[in-house]
Design a protein around this motif. Structure first.
Motif, PDB file in Angstrom:
ATOM      1  N   HIS A  51     -27.521 -57.770  38.337  1.00  0.00           N
ATOM      2  CA  HIS A  51     -26.803 -57.077  37.519  1.00  0.00           C
ATOM      3  C   HIS A  51     -25.579 -57.691  36.900  1.00  0.00           C
ATOM      4  O   HIS A  51     -24.680 -57.004  36.335  1.00  0.00           O
ATOM      5  CB  HIS A  51     -26.462 -55.731  38.084  1.00  0.00           C
ATOM      6  N   ASN A  67     -20.781 -59.242  37.765  1.00  0.00           N
ATOM      7  CA  ASN A  67     -20.410 -57.803  37.958  1.00  0.00           C
ATOM      8  C   ASN A  67     -20.645 -57.551  39.313  1.00  0.00           C
ATOM      9  O   ASN A  67     -21.546 -57.936  40.041  1.00  0.00           O
ATOM     10  CB  ASN A  67     -21.309 -57.057  37.230  1.00  0.00           C
ATOM     11  N   PHE A  69     -20.603 -53.744  41.959  1.00  0.00           N
ATOM     12  CA  PHE A  69     -20.473 -52.101  42.076  1.00  0.00           C
ATOM     13  C   PHE A  69     -20.404 -51.800  43.320  1.00  0.00           C
ATOM     14  O   PHE A  69     -20.948 -52.103  44.419  1.00  0.00           O
ATOM     15  CB  PHE A  69     -21.995 -51.786  41.482  1.00  0.00           C
ATOM     16  N   GLU A  71     -19.552 -47.605  45.457  1.00  0.00           N
ATOM     17  CA  GLU A  71     -19.722 -46.268  45.243  1.00  0.00           C
ATOM     18  C   GLU A  71     -18.650 -45.617  46.015  1.00  0.00           C
ATOM     19  O   GLU A  71     -18.220 -46.122  47.070  1.00  0.00           O
ATOM     20  CB  GLU A  71     -21.299 -45.528  45.812  1.00  0.00           C
ATOM     21  N   THR A  76     -19.541 -44.093  40.668  1.00  0.00           N
ATOM     22  CA  THR A  76     -20.159 -45.608  40.470  1.00  0.00           C
ATOM     23  C   THR A  76     -19.057 -46.242  39.590  1.00  0.00           C
ATOM     24  O   THR A  76     -18.586 -46.016  38.788  1.00  0.00           O
ATOM     25  CB  THR A  76     -21.292 -45.559  39.751  1.00  0.00           C
ATOM     26  N   ALA A  78     -17.410 -50.060  38.766  1.00  0.00           N
ATOM     27  CA  ALA A  78     -17.944 -51.630  38.425  1.00  0.00           C
ATOM     28  C   ALA A  78     -16.568 -52.360  38.181  1.00  0.00           C
ATOM     29  O   ALA A  78     -15.633 -52.122  37.809  1.00  0.00           O
ATOM     30  CB  ALA A  78     -18.715 -51.584  37.174  1.00  0.00           C
ATOM     31  N   TYR A 106     -23.971 -51.130  31.988  1.00  0.00           N
ATOM     32  CA  TYR A 106     -22.878 -50.197  32.569  1.00  0.00           C
ATOM     33  C   TYR A 106     -23.497 -48.982  32.580  1.00  0.00           C
ATOM     34  O   TYR A 106     -23.544 -48.039  33.399  1.00  0.00           O
ATOM     35  CB  TYR A 106     -21.514 -50.274  32.195  1.00  0.00           C
ATOM     36  N   VAL A 111     -22.386 -46.128  35.359  1.00  0.00           N
ATOM     37  CA  VAL A 111     -21.043 -46.651  35.787  1.00  0.00           C
ATOM     38  C   VAL A 111     -20.154 -45.643  35.371  1.00  0.00           C
ATOM     39  O   VAL A 111     -19.866 -45.077  34.014  1.00  0.00           O
ATOM     40  CB  VAL A 111     -20.658 -48.094  35.347  1.00  0.00           C
ATOM     41  N   ALA A 114     -14.677 -48.770  34.958  1.00  0.00           N
ATOM     42  CA  ALA A 114     -15.013 -50.209  35.061  1.00  0.00           C
ATOM     43  C   ALA A 114     -13.651 -51.183  35.223  1.00  0.00           C
ATOM     44  O   ALA A 114     -12.679 -50.475  34.466  1.00  0.00           O
ATOM     45  CB  ALA A 114     -15.872 -50.798  33.838  1.00  0.00           C
TER      46      ALA A 114
END
Length: 290
Positions: A51, A67, A69, A71, A76, A78, A106, A111, A114
């Motif tokens: 990703h 990127n 990521f 949780e 979510t 980023a 995203y 997402v 961010a």
């Protein structure tokens, strides 16, 4: 001019590393990495080849964005772990095209929030990020000293209790929060350590840090990532000083650094200045909401 994109997972890692190094050529701070360190950074920061994107102009690789990521609490998150364009393609709108495609990515991944950091002097990059919806939320300080740290054990009178552990143990503290500084979060500090400060059995504060050693086992460096006091404490400075006394190990000779310390944490910034740390670089922390 035909601009296209490919995920980094489609490319051999040696090509991705070369593209990273070429794209960061002439950057404000050295960012080039050998292959093994590039792979190590990708793993330690949780960056995703699947990703992340390479950008092409008329079939020629022109830049990339990496990127990560995570949780947290059902959301979510980023992190832009590096965006750069090769010198020959700069100033032609390629960076904005890459970032717009990244925002589409995203959206596809749902997402919620961010994050990214940009060197404060990089005004062109900051303007670009602001033009696509990012906003500045704080300044981040990178500080260091080669000088001995003063022993501040007598600067606070309260008899705090100290617990030393791994960084991951800080997650058990009731006021721990991952915050918005990606590299100061627990997933990035798998080999990090923690100092927890207690007051009569109640958690009062904590610090997260990492130590480095030479092959003979001698301490060569200490890097500080977080220091927090429990909300509402009137003795926040004393709590932080107690934590820092354990982190810095004043009797040891080594380089001491503080990485991406939030300027808004005025108590901590004041303490670090009193301990002799000097700011060597400043970044802006930027956030974009869904």
């Amino acid at each position: 001019m035909n601009v296209t994109f490919r995920t980094l997972s489609e490319l051999p890692v040696i090509e991705v590393t070369a593209l990273w190094n070429q794209s960061f050529e002439g950057y404000l701070v050295p960012a080039a990495l050998p292959l093994d360190r590039f792979i190590g950074r990708t793993a330690s920061e949780g960056l995703s080849f699947e990703h992340s994107l390479a950008c092409y102009v008329d079939g020629e690789a022109a830049g990339l964005v990496m990127n990560g990521f995570r949780e947290y609490d059902g959301r979510t998150l980023a992190w832009n772990g590096g965006t750069a364009i090769k010198p020959a393609f700069r100033g032609k709108g390629i960076g904005k095209a890459l970032m717009m495609r990244n925002l589409q990515l995203y959206e596809e991944l749902s997402v919620d929030q961010a994050y990214l950091e940009a060197i404060s002097q990089n005004t062109n990059a900051i303007r670009l990020y602001e033009s696509i919806g990012y906003r500045q939320t704080d300044r981040l300080l990178i500080q260091s000293t080669e000088q001995p740290i003063p022993d501040m054990d007598d600067t606070y009178e309260h008899p705090y209790q100290i617990a030393i552990g791994m960084a991951a143990e800080a997650a058990r503290l009731p006021f721990y929060s991952p915050g918005e500084v990606w590299q100061a979060g627990l997933p990035s500090l798998k080999d990090g350590e923690s100092v927890a400060v207690f007051d009569g059995g109640e958690a009062a504060g904590y610090a997260l840090y990492r130590r480095t050693f030479n092959p003979d086992g001698d301490l060569t460096g200490i890097v500080l990532y977080q220091v927090e006091a429990a909300p509402g404490r009137t003795d926040a400075k004393e709590v932080m000083a107690a934590a820092l006394h354990e982190v810095w190990q004043p009797g040891e000779s080594c380089r001491r650094s503080a990485f991406n310390i939030r300027a808004s944490n005025g108590v901590l910034v004041e303490l670090l200045a009193e301990m002799g740390l000097v700011t060597t670089m400043e970044q802006v922390l930027m956030v974009r909401e869904k």
